[in-house]
Design an enzyme around this catalytic site. Structure first.
Site, short mmCIF file in Angstrom:
data_model
loop_
_atom_site.label_atom_id
_atom_site.label_comp_id
_atom_site.label_asym_id
_atom_site.label_seq_id
_atom_site.Cartn_x
_atom_site.Cartn_y
_atom_site.Cartn_z
N TYR A 11 99.93 -8.52 36.68
CA TYR A 11 99.84 -7.07 36.75
C TYR A 11 99.20 -6.60 38.06
CZ TYR A 11 97.91 -2.42 35.56
OH TYR A 11 97.53 -1.11 35.56
N ASP A 51 101.65 -24.41 40.26
CA ASP A 51 100.21 -24.37 40.05
C ASP A 51 99.47 -24.18 41.37
OD1 ASP A 51 97.80 -24.98 38.27
OD2 ASP A 51 97.61 -26.50 39.83
N ALA A 72 94.35 -16.40 37.51
CA ALA A 72 93.23 -16.72 36.61
C ALA A 72 93.67 -16.55 35.17
CB ALA A 72 92.05 -15.79 36.88
N SER A 74 92.42 -14.85 31.75
CA SER A 74 91.60 -13.64 31.70
C SER A 74 91.40 -13.04 30.32
CB SER A 74 92.20 -12.58 32.62
OG SER A 74 93.51 -12.25 32.20
N TYR A 138 84.89 -16.27 30.23
CA TYR A 138 85.68 -15.64 31.29
C TYR A 138 84.76 -15.07 32.37
CZ TYR A 138 88.30 -11.94 33.64
OH TYR A 138 88.85 -11.11 34.59
N ARG A 276 83.08 -4.15 17.36
CA ARG A 276 83.23 -5.54 17.80
C ARG A 276 81.91 -6.00 18.39
NH1 ARG A 276 88.64 -5.01 21.39
NH2 ARG A 276 87.25 -3.48 22.37
#
Length: 326
Positions: A11, A51, A72, A74, A138, A276
Site C-alpha cells: 500500500y 525476497d 515488512a 506488519s 511488530y 481491546r
C-alpha cells in the site's frame, strides 16, 4: 535519481513508488508479493519479484542513488503470535539490506517505521523525544531496525531518516488499501458499505474522549509519500533522523464512521464490542519536527478528503477487493 523501493507492491510502498515515477525518478521495486499486489507497482517501474534479504545484494549497485525500505510484516496481532517470523522478516531482512547497501556504496536511506515504537504514550501529542516502549513484537522489531540504522550511520556514514507513521489512509490514483487481512478502520468501514461485511465493530464506547470512542491521527498516504521524497533529498551523511508523520489532528471512531456514511451514502451499521487490550484512548502525533527539518506540510488533512479518495479506490475495485466473510 535511481531508487530501490523494497515492498513497493504494498500500500504505502506502492503509492510512494507511483509518486516517484510521476516525478521523473527511475524506480526499481523489489517485493516478494507475500502481502503486496502486482497491480500496485507502477508500469514505468522495473519490478523484481523475490525476497529482499536474498536479492538486495544482487540488485543494488553503485548506480543507485538511494533506497526506500517498506518491506515488512506488519500485523500487530500476528506479531505477538508468531514473533520469530517478525524478527526474521523485519530485522534480519533489514540488516541484510543495510549490508547490501554498504557493499554497493549506496548511502541514502528512508525507512518506513511506525508509531507502534512508542507503545502507550504518556502524553499527547506524541513527540520524537518521548520514551519508546513498544507493546508488541511488530513495534519492537521496527524499533530494533531504527537502532541498527543509527549504528550504521555512525560507523559507516549512512545518511538516513526513519519516518514513524500514525494512521495512514486514503489512496493515490490506482493504489490504495487492498489486503487479504485488513485491520485498518477506514477500509474496514468501506467494506461494510460495499456489502463485504455486515457491520463495523466499535471497540468500546466508554473511553475518556468526547464521544466515548478512541481517537486517532489520520494522515493521507499522498502526504506521506511527499515526506519520503523530501527526506531522501535532505538526508545527511552520518546522520540518522527519526521523524513522526501525522496530521496533528485526532478523529474518533464514530467521526470516521459518520464521514464514511456521508461520503458513501450507505447506512453502515455499527456494533459496540468490548475494548481491546492495549488500545490507548488517544493517539495523535506532533509532526512539527518533520515540518521544520523537511519543509513538509500535509495538505490533505481533511477527513472527508481522505475518505473520498479511499472510497473512490475501494468502490472502483468493487468485488475484486479482498473481503472477510459476513
Amino acid at each position: 535519481m535511481k531508487l530501490l523501493v523494497t515492498g513497493g507492491a504494498g500500500y504505502v510502498g506502492g503509492v510512494c513508488a507511483t509518486v516517484l515515477v510521476e516525478r521523473g525518478h527511475e524506480v526499481v521495486v523489489l517485493d516478494d508479493l507475500s502481502t503486496g499486489n502486482r497491480s500496485g507497482v507502477p508500469a514505468a517501474a522495473t519490478f523484481i519479484e523475490g525476497d529482499v534479504a536474498a536479492l538486495a545484494g544482487e540488485v543494488l549497485d553503485p548506480g543507485f542513488d538511494g533506497v526506500l525500505h517498506f518491506a515488512a510484516r506488519s500485523l500487530v496481532g500476528e506479531s505477538v503470535e508468531k514473533p520469530g517470523e517478525y524478527w526474521q522478516g523485519n530485522v534480519v531482512t533489514s540488516l541484510a539490506l543495510l549490508d547490501a547497501m554498504r557493499a554497493a556504496d549506496v548511502t541514502n536511506l528512508v525507512f518506513s517505521s511506525t508509531a507502534a515504537t512508542y507503545g502507550e504514550p504518556e502524553q499527547i501529542p506524541i513527540t520524537e523525544d518521548m520514551p519508546t516502549r513498544p507493546t508488541n513484537t511488530y513495534g519492537a522489531t521496527k524499533l530494533a531496525i531504527d537502532h541498527a540504522i543509527t549504528s550504521y550511520a555512525v560507523a559507516h556514514g549512512l545518511a538516513a531518516t526513519s519516518l514513524r507513521y500514525f494512521n495512514v489512509a486514503g489512496a493515490h490514483g490506482p493504489v490504495g488499501e487492498n489486503r487479504v487481512v485488513e485491520t485498518h478502520l477506514i477500509p474496514l468501514v468501506l467494506q461494510v458499505a460495499l456489502g463485504h461485511r455486515s457491520d463495523i465493530k466499535v471497540f468500546g464506547d466508554d473511553w475518556p474522549t468526547p464521544d466515548g470512542t478512541c481517537v486517532r491521527d489520520y494522515i493521507h498516504v499522498a502526504d506521506l509519500a511527499d515526506a519520503h521524497l523530501l527526506a531522501l533529498e535532505s538526508n545527511r551523511p552520518g546522520v540518522h533522523r527519526v521523524l513522526n508523520l501525522g496530521s496533528g489532528e485526532g478523529f474518533s471512531v464514530r467521526e470516521v464512521i459518520d464521514v464514511c456514511r456521508e461520503v458513501t451514502g450507505h447506512p453502515i451499521p455499527d456494533v459496540v464490542a468490548p475494548r481491546r487490550a492495549g488500545d490507548p484512548a488517544v493517539l495523535v502525533a506532533s509532526s512539527q519536527k518533520a515540518m521544520t527539518e523537511l519543509g513538509w506540510t500535509p495538505t490533505r488533512t481533511d477527513l472527508r478528503t481522505i475518505v473520498r479518495d479511499a472510497w473512490a479506490f475501494t468502490s472502483a475495485l468493487g468485488d475484486r477487493a479482498h473481503s472477510a466473510p459476513r
